[in-house]
Design a protein around this motif. Structure first.
Motif, PDB file in Angstrom:
ATOM      1  N   ARG A  45      43.652  41.657  41.722  1.00 37.18           N
ATOM      2  CA  ARG A  45      42.488  41.652  41.539  1.00 37.18           C
ATOM      3  C   ARG A  45      41.905  40.516  42.397  1.00 37.18           C
ATOM      4  O   ARG A  45      40.794  40.553  42.937  1.00 37.18           O
ATOM      5  CB  ARG A  45      42.173  40.709  40.121  1.00 37.18           C
ATOM      6  CG  ARG A  45      42.292  41.585  38.967  1.00 37.18           C
ATOM      7  CD  ARG A  45      42.146  40.750  37.533  1.00 37.18           C
ATOM      8  NE  ARG A  45      42.373  41.774  36.642  1.00 37.18           N
ATOM      9  CZ  ARG A  45      42.166  41.240  35.293  1.00 37.18           C
ATOM     10  NH1 ARG A  45      42.281  39.895  35.034  1.00 37.18           N
ATOM     11  NH2 ARG A  45      42.212  42.372  34.211  1.00 37.18           N
ATOM     12  N   GLU A  55      35.338  46.671  41.563  1.00 34.32           N
ATOM     13  CA  GLU A  55      36.454  46.323  40.302  1.00 34.32           C
ATOM     14  C   GLU A  55      36.419  47.439  39.360  1.00 34.32           C
ATOM     15  O   GLU A  55      37.438  47.749  38.959  1.00 34.32           O
ATOM     16  CB  GLU A  55      35.970  44.951  39.686  1.00 34.32           C
ATOM     17  CG  GLU A  55      37.163  44.722  38.875  1.00 34.32           C
ATOM     18  CD  GLU A  55      36.729  43.230  38.005  1.00 34.32           C
ATOM     19  OE1 GLU A  55      37.500  43.022  36.949  1.00 34.32           O
ATOM     20  OE2 GLU A  55      35.796  42.656  38.381  1.00 34.32           O
ATOM     21  N   ASN A  56      35.376  48.343  39.503  1.00 30.68           N
ATOM     22  CA  ASN A  56      35.351  49.220  38.504  1.00 30.68           C
ATOM     23  C   ASN A  56      36.005  50.580  38.874  1.00 30.68           C
ATOM     24  O   ASN A  56      36.735  51.269  38.267  1.00 30.68           O
ATOM     25  CB  ASN A  56      33.846  49.650  38.110  1.00 30.68           C
ATOM     26  CG  ASN A  56      33.468  50.783  37.055  1.00 30.68           C
ATOM     27  OD1 ASN A  56      34.406  50.425  35.832  1.00 30.68           O
ATOM     28  ND2 ASN A  56      32.927  51.847  37.110  1.00 30.68           N
ATOM     29  N   HIS A  80      36.492  47.981  34.424  1.00 31.29           N
ATOM     30  CA  HIS A  80      37.228  47.654  35.368  1.00 31.29           C
ATOM     31  C   HIS A  80      38.256  48.803  35.606  1.00 31.29           C
ATOM     32  O   HIS A  80      38.597  49.475  34.834  1.00 31.29           O
ATOM     33  CB  HIS A  80      38.082  46.370  35.370  1.00 31.29           C
ATOM     34  CG  HIS A  80      39.154  46.322  34.218  1.00 31.29           C
ATOM     35  ND1 HIS A  80      38.608  45.704  32.847  1.00 31.29           N
ATOM     36  CD2 HIS A  80      40.255  46.826  33.817  1.00 31.29           C
ATOM     37  CE1 HIS A  80      39.698  45.847  32.002  1.00 31.29           C
ATOM     38  NE2 HIS A  80      40.613  46.691  32.503  1.00 31.29           N
TER      39      HIS A  80
END
Length: 290
Positions: A45, A55-56, A80
Protein backbone atom coordinates in the motif's frame (compact mmCIF):
# COMPACT_ATOMS: atom_id res chain seq x y z
CA UNK A 1 18.69 8.95 -42.52
CA UNK A 2 20.73 7.45 -39.74
CA UNK A 3 20.02 10.37 -37.43
CA UNK A 4 16.28 10.09 -38.14
CA UNK A 5 16.36 6.39 -37.30
CA UNK A 6 18.14 7.07 -34.04
CA UNK A 7 15.65 9.80 -33.19
CA UNK A 8 12.71 7.48 -33.86
CA UNK A 9 14.18 4.88 -31.50
CA UNK A 10 14.62 7.48 -28.79
CA UNK A 11 11.05 8.73 -29.24
CA UNK A 12 9.77 5.16 -29.09
CA UNK A 13 11.72 4.53 -25.89
CA UNK A 14 10.36 7.72 -24.31
CA UNK A 15 6.84 6.68 -25.27
CA UNK A 16 7.28 3.32 -23.58
CA UNK A 17 8.78 4.73 -20.39
CA UNK A 18 5.32 5.45 -19.01
CA UNK A 19 4.62 1.70 -19.03
CA UNK A 20 7.74 0.86 -17.05
CA UNK A 21 7.28 -0.55 -13.56
CA UNK A 22 8.08 2.28 -11.18
CA UNK A 23 9.68 -0.05 -8.64
CA UNK A 24 12.12 -2.14 -10.69
CA UNK A 25 12.08 -0.13 -13.95
CA UNK A 26 11.19 -3.15 -16.10
CA UNK A 27 8.39 -3.17 -18.72
CA UNK A 28 5.56 -4.91 -16.88
CA UNK A 29 2.46 -4.09 -14.84
CA UNK A 30 2.81 -3.58 -11.09
CA UNK A 31 0.76 -6.71 -10.35
CA UNK A 32 3.42 -8.77 -12.16
CA UNK A 33 6.41 -7.22 -10.39
CA UNK A 34 8.24 -9.85 -8.33
CA UNK A 35 9.67 -7.20 -6.03
CA UNK A 36 6.16 -5.85 -5.35
CA UNK A 37 4.68 -9.33 -4.78
CA UNK A 38 7.43 -10.07 -2.25
CA UNK A 39 6.26 -7.24 0.04
CA UNK A 40 3.68 -7.47 2.82
CA UNK A 41 0.30 -5.72 2.50
CA UNK A 42 1.31 -2.53 4.33
CA UNK A 43 4.46 -2.17 2.22
CA UNK A 44 2.45 -2.74 -0.97
CA UNK A 45 0.00 0.00 0.00
CA UNK A 46 2.85 2.38 0.76
CA UNK A 47 4.39 1.64 -2.65
CA UNK A 48 1.07 2.28 -4.41
CA UNK A 49 0.71 5.68 -2.73
CA UNK A 50 4.35 6.64 -3.16
CA UNK A 51 4.48 5.95 -6.89
CA UNK A 52 0.96 7.16 -7.72
CA UNK A 53 -0.65 3.87 -8.70
CA UNK A 54 -4.43 3.43 -8.59
CA UNK A 55 -5.36 1.51 -5.43
CA UNK A 56 -8.33 -0.08 -7.17
CA UNK A 57 -6.71 -1.51 -10.34
CA UNK A 58 -2.97 -0.78 -9.87
CA UNK A 59 -2.83 1.28 -13.09
CA UNK A 60 -0.45 4.23 -13.26
CA UNK A 61 -2.36 6.43 -15.70
CA UNK A 62 -5.11 7.75 -13.45
CA UNK A 63 -6.04 8.42 -9.82
CA UNK A 64 -8.49 6.40 -7.73
CA UNK A 65 -11.26 8.90 -8.44
CA UNK A 66 -10.99 8.39 -12.20
CA UNK A 67 -10.89 4.57 -12.10
CA UNK A 68 -13.59 2.86 -14.15
CA UNK A 69 -12.70 -0.68 -13.09
CA UNK A 70 -15.71 -2.23 -11.34
CA UNK A 71 -14.08 -5.48 -10.22
CA UNK A 72 -12.36 -4.29 -7.04
CA UNK A 73 -11.11 -6.78 -4.46
CA UNK A 74 -12.06 -10.37 -5.27
CA UNK A 75 -12.12 -11.26 -1.58
CA UNK A 76 -14.14 -8.45 0.07
CA UNK A 77 -15.38 -6.68 -3.11
CA UNK A 78 -14.32 -3.26 -1.82
CA UNK A 79 -12.57 -0.56 -3.83
CA UNK A 80 -9.01 -1.83 -3.63
CA UNK A 81 -7.00 -4.39 -5.56
CA UNK A 82 -6.90 -8.00 -4.30
CA UNK A 83 -3.13 -7.71 -3.81
CA UNK A 84 -3.81 -4.93 -1.28
CA UNK A 85 -6.37 -6.89 0.75
CA UNK A 86 -5.80 -7.33 4.48
CA UNK A 87 -8.52 -9.46 6.01
CA UNK A 88 -10.21 -7.58 8.89
CA UNK A 89 -11.65 -10.52 10.80
CA UNK A 90 -8.35 -12.22 11.50
CA UNK A 91 -6.48 -8.98 12.11
CA UNK A 92 -9.19 -7.41 14.28
CA UNK A 93 -8.59 -9.96 17.02
CA UNK A 94 -6.59 -8.92 20.05
CA UNK A 95 -2.83 -8.94 19.33
CA UNK A 96 -1.12 -11.91 20.92
CA UNK A 97 2.27 -12.12 22.62
CA UNK A 98 5.02 -12.50 20.01
CA UNK A 99 2.50 -11.60 17.28
CA UNK A 100 3.54 -8.79 14.91
CA UNK A 101 1.36 -5.65 14.74
CA UNK A 102 0.02 -4.26 11.51
CA UNK A 103 3.00 -1.90 11.17
CA UNK A 104 5.52 -3.14 8.59
CA UNK A 105 8.39 -2.10 10.83
CA UNK A 106 7.50 -4.87 13.31
CA UNK A 107 7.87 -7.61 10.73
CA UNK A 108 11.02 -6.00 9.41
CA UNK A 109 12.54 -5.80 12.89
CA UNK A 110 11.70 -9.45 13.54
CA UNK A 111 13.34 -10.55 10.29
CA UNK A 112 16.29 -8.19 10.84
CA UNK A 113 16.88 -9.76 14.24
CA UNK A 114 17.10 -13.17 12.63
CA UNK A 115 19.39 -11.84 9.90
CA UNK A 116 21.76 -10.31 12.47
CA UNK A 117 21.88 -13.62 14.27
CA UNK A 118 23.10 -15.22 11.06
CA UNK A 119 26.13 -12.94 10.88
CA UNK A 120 27.20 -13.57 14.47
CA UNK A 121 29.02 -16.86 14.15
CA UNK A 122 29.75 -17.20 17.86
CA UNK A 123 26.11 -17.10 19.01
CA UNK A 124 24.17 -17.86 15.85
CA UNK A 125 21.15 -20.11 16.31
CA UNK A 126 21.18 -20.67 12.55
CA UNK A 127 24.57 -22.33 12.91
CA UNK A 128 23.01 -24.65 15.45
CA UNK A 129 20.21 -25.36 12.98
CA UNK A 130 22.76 -26.14 10.28
CA UNK A 131 24.52 -28.53 12.62
CA UNK A 132 21.18 -30.19 13.32
CA UNK A 133 20.55 -30.59 9.62
CA UNK A 134 23.92 -32.21 9.11
CA UNK A 135 23.15 -34.59 11.96
CA UNK A 136 19.70 -35.25 10.45
CA UNK A 137 18.05 -33.96 13.62
CA UNK A 138 15.97 -31.27 11.91
CA UNK A 139 12.42 -31.48 10.61
CA UNK A 140 11.07 -29.30 7.82
CA UNK A 141 7.59 -27.91 8.40
CA UNK A 142 5.62 -27.01 5.29
CA UNK A 143 2.96 -24.24 5.52
CA UNK A 144 -0.40 -25.97 5.96
CA UNK A 145 -4.00 -24.86 6.38
CA UNK A 146 -7.06 -26.71 7.64
CA UNK A 147 -10.32 -25.67 5.98
CA UNK A 148 -13.93 -26.79 5.90
CA UNK A 149 -15.76 -27.72 2.71
CA UNK A 150 -19.44 -28.40 2.05
CA UNK A 151 -20.13 -31.77 0.43
CA UNK A 152 -23.20 -33.77 -0.52
CA UNK A 153 -22.81 -35.70 2.73
CA UNK A 154 -22.33 -32.66 4.97
CA UNK A 155 -19.35 -30.58 5.98
CA UNK A 156 -15.85 -32.09 5.91
CA UNK A 157 -12.29 -31.07 6.76
CA UNK A 158 -9.46 -30.85 4.23
CA UNK A 159 -5.76 -30.15 4.74
CA UNK A 160 -4.14 -27.70 2.33
CA UNK A 161 -0.55 -26.81 1.48
CA UNK A 162 0.67 -23.33 0.50
CA UNK A 163 3.11 -23.83 -2.38
CA UNK A 164 4.36 -20.71 -4.18
CA UNK A 165 6.29 -22.99 -6.54
CA UNK A 166 3.16 -24.67 -7.90
CA UNK A 167 1.78 -23.09 -11.07
CA UNK A 168 -1.75 -24.43 -10.63
CA UNK A 169 -3.79 -25.19 -7.54
CA UNK A 170 -4.93 -28.79 -7.42
CA UNK A 171 -6.83 -31.36 -5.37
CA UNK A 172 -6.10 -35.02 -4.84
CA UNK A 173 -8.31 -37.40 -6.81
CA UNK A 174 -8.55 -39.50 -3.63
CA UNK A 175 -10.01 -36.51 -1.79
CA UNK A 176 -12.52 -35.88 -4.58
CA UNK A 177 -13.68 -39.51 -4.45
CA UNK A 178 -13.70 -39.66 -0.66
CA UNK A 179 -15.82 -36.51 -0.25
CA UNK A 180 -17.86 -37.12 -3.41
CA UNK A 181 -17.11 -33.62 -4.68
CA UNK A 182 -18.56 -32.27 -7.93
CA UNK A 183 -16.19 -32.25 -10.90
CA UNK A 184 -16.35 -30.90 -14.44
CA UNK A 185 -14.55 -31.95 -17.62
CA UNK A 186 -12.51 -29.16 -19.23
CA UNK A 187 -10.70 -30.18 -22.42
CA UNK A 188 -8.46 -33.05 -21.28
CA UNK A 189 -8.53 -32.08 -17.59
CA UNK A 190 -10.94 -32.57 -14.73
CA UNK A 191 -11.62 -29.56 -12.51
CA UNK A 192 -13.31 -29.23 -9.13
CA UNK A 193 -15.17 -26.00 -8.20
CA UNK A 194 -14.94 -25.61 -4.44
CA UNK A 195 -15.61 -23.20 -1.57
CA UNK A 196 -13.25 -23.40 1.42
CA UNK A 197 -14.25 -21.95 4.79
CA UNK A 198 -12.15 -21.00 7.81
CA UNK A 199 -12.35 -23.25 10.86
CA UNK A 200 -12.31 -20.10 13.03
CA UNK A 201 -14.84 -17.93 11.21
CA UNK A 202 -17.28 -19.24 8.60
CA UNK A 203 -17.64 -15.73 7.19
CA UNK A 204 -14.07 -16.15 5.94
CA UNK A 205 -14.09 -18.21 2.77
CA UNK A 206 -12.56 -18.48 -0.67
CA UNK A 207 -14.09 -19.80 -3.88
CA UNK A 208 -11.79 -21.33 -6.44
CA UNK A 209 -11.44 -24.01 -9.09
CA UNK A 210 -8.93 -26.80 -8.53
CA UNK A 211 -7.37 -29.18 -10.99
CA UNK A 212 -7.93 -32.83 -10.02
CA UNK A 213 -4.79 -34.95 -10.03
CA UNK A 214 -3.48 -38.21 -8.60
CA UNK A 215 -0.03 -36.69 -8.02
CA UNK A 216 -0.81 -35.12 -4.63
CA UNK A 217 1.00 -37.64 -2.42
CA UNK A 218 2.61 -35.28 0.11
CA UNK A 219 2.57 -35.92 3.84
CA UNK A 220 3.98 -33.34 6.26
CA UNK A 221 5.81 -33.08 8.60
CA UNK A 222 7.94 -36.20 8.27
CA UNK A 223 7.97 -36.64 12.08
CA UNK A 224 6.08 -35.21 15.04
CA UNK A 225 7.27 -31.87 16.38
CA UNK A 226 8.44 -31.63 20.00
CA UNK A 227 6.06 -30.20 22.59
CA UNK A 228 8.50 -27.43 23.46
CA UNK A 229 8.26 -26.10 19.88
CA UNK A 230 4.47 -26.42 19.77
CA UNK A 231 4.05 -24.45 22.97
CA UNK A 232 5.73 -21.43 21.37
CA UNK A 233 2.65 -21.04 19.17
CA UNK A 234 -0.13 -21.92 21.62
CA UNK A 235 -1.45 -18.33 21.69
CA UNK A 236 -1.70 -18.06 17.92
CA UNK A 237 -4.90 -18.41 15.90
CA UNK A 238 -3.53 -21.29 13.86
CA UNK A 239 -4.54 -22.10 10.29
CA UNK A 240 -3.67 -25.74 11.07
CA UNK A 241 -4.22 -26.48 14.75
CA UNK A 242 -2.35 -29.78 14.37
CA UNK A 243 0.54 -28.53 12.22
CA UNK A 244 2.92 -30.62 14.35
CA UNK A 245 1.33 -33.98 13.44
CA UNK A 246 2.32 -35.91 10.28
CA UNK A 247 -0.70 -36.02 7.97
CA UNK A 248 -1.41 -36.17 4.21
CA UNK A 249 -2.24 -33.15 2.03
CA UNK A 250 -5.56 -32.95 0.18
CA UNK A 251 -5.19 -29.62 -1.66
CA UNK A 252 -2.23 -27.61 -2.94
CA UNK A 253 -2.61 -23.84 -3.26
CA UNK A 254 -0.43 -22.63 -6.14
CA UNK A 255 0.52 -19.16 -7.31
CA UNK A 256 -2.86 -18.68 -9.03
CA UNK A 257 -4.57 -18.08 -5.65
CA UNK A 258 -1.55 -17.73 -3.34
CA UNK A 259 -1.88 -13.95 -3.00
CA UNK A 260 -5.58 -14.22 -2.09
CA UNK A 261 -4.77 -16.41 0.91
CA UNK A 262 -1.82 -14.54 2.42
CA UNK A 263 -2.60 -11.79 4.89
CA UNK A 264 -0.45 -9.10 6.50
CA UNK A 265 1.95 -10.32 9.17
CA UNK A 266 5.00 -12.54 9.38
CA UNK A 267 6.97 -13.46 12.50
CA UNK A 268 10.57 -14.68 12.36
CA UNK A 269 12.05 -15.73 15.70
CA UNK A 270 15.57 -17.05 16.05
CA UNK A 271 15.66 -20.82 16.49
CA UNK A 272 11.94 -21.29 15.71
CA UNK A 273 9.85 -21.91 12.59
CA UNK A 274 8.34 -18.88 10.84
CA UNK A 275 4.71 -17.86 11.35
CA UNK A 276 2.92 -16.45 8.27
CA UNK A 277 -0.51 -14.87 8.64
CA UNK A 278 -3.28 -15.92 6.22
CA UNK A 279 -7.02 -15.31 5.97
CA UNK A 280 -7.43 -18.73 7.65
CA UNK A 281 -5.06 -17.98 10.54
CA UNK A 282 -1.31 -18.31 11.15
CA UNK A 283 0.54 -20.97 9.15
CA UNK A 284 3.77 -22.36 10.64
CA UNK A 285 6.69 -23.42 8.45
CA UNK A 286 10.47 -23.81 8.46
CA UNK A 287 13.11 -25.90 10.22
CA UNK A 288 12.85 -27.13 13.78
CA UNK A 289 14.31 -29.88 15.94
CA UNK A 290 12.55 -33.17 16.66
Amino acid sequence: MRNNGKKNKQDKFKGNRQFMCRICRHPHALRKCRRFLGLNITQRRDIVKKYGYCENCLAHSHSDGACFTKTGCRICHKNHHTLLHAHPRIQARKPLPDTPTTKPSTSKMACDTQAKGTSQSSTSTNETSLTSILKQDAITLLPTIIAKVDTKNGRSIVRCLLDSGARTSCISSKTVDKLNLMTLALDEETICPITLLSIHDENVSIKTVLKMTNRVTISTPSNSISKSIRQKFHNFILADVEFFKPAPIDIIFGVDIYAKILSEGILCRSGLPTAQNTIFGWSIYGLCSK
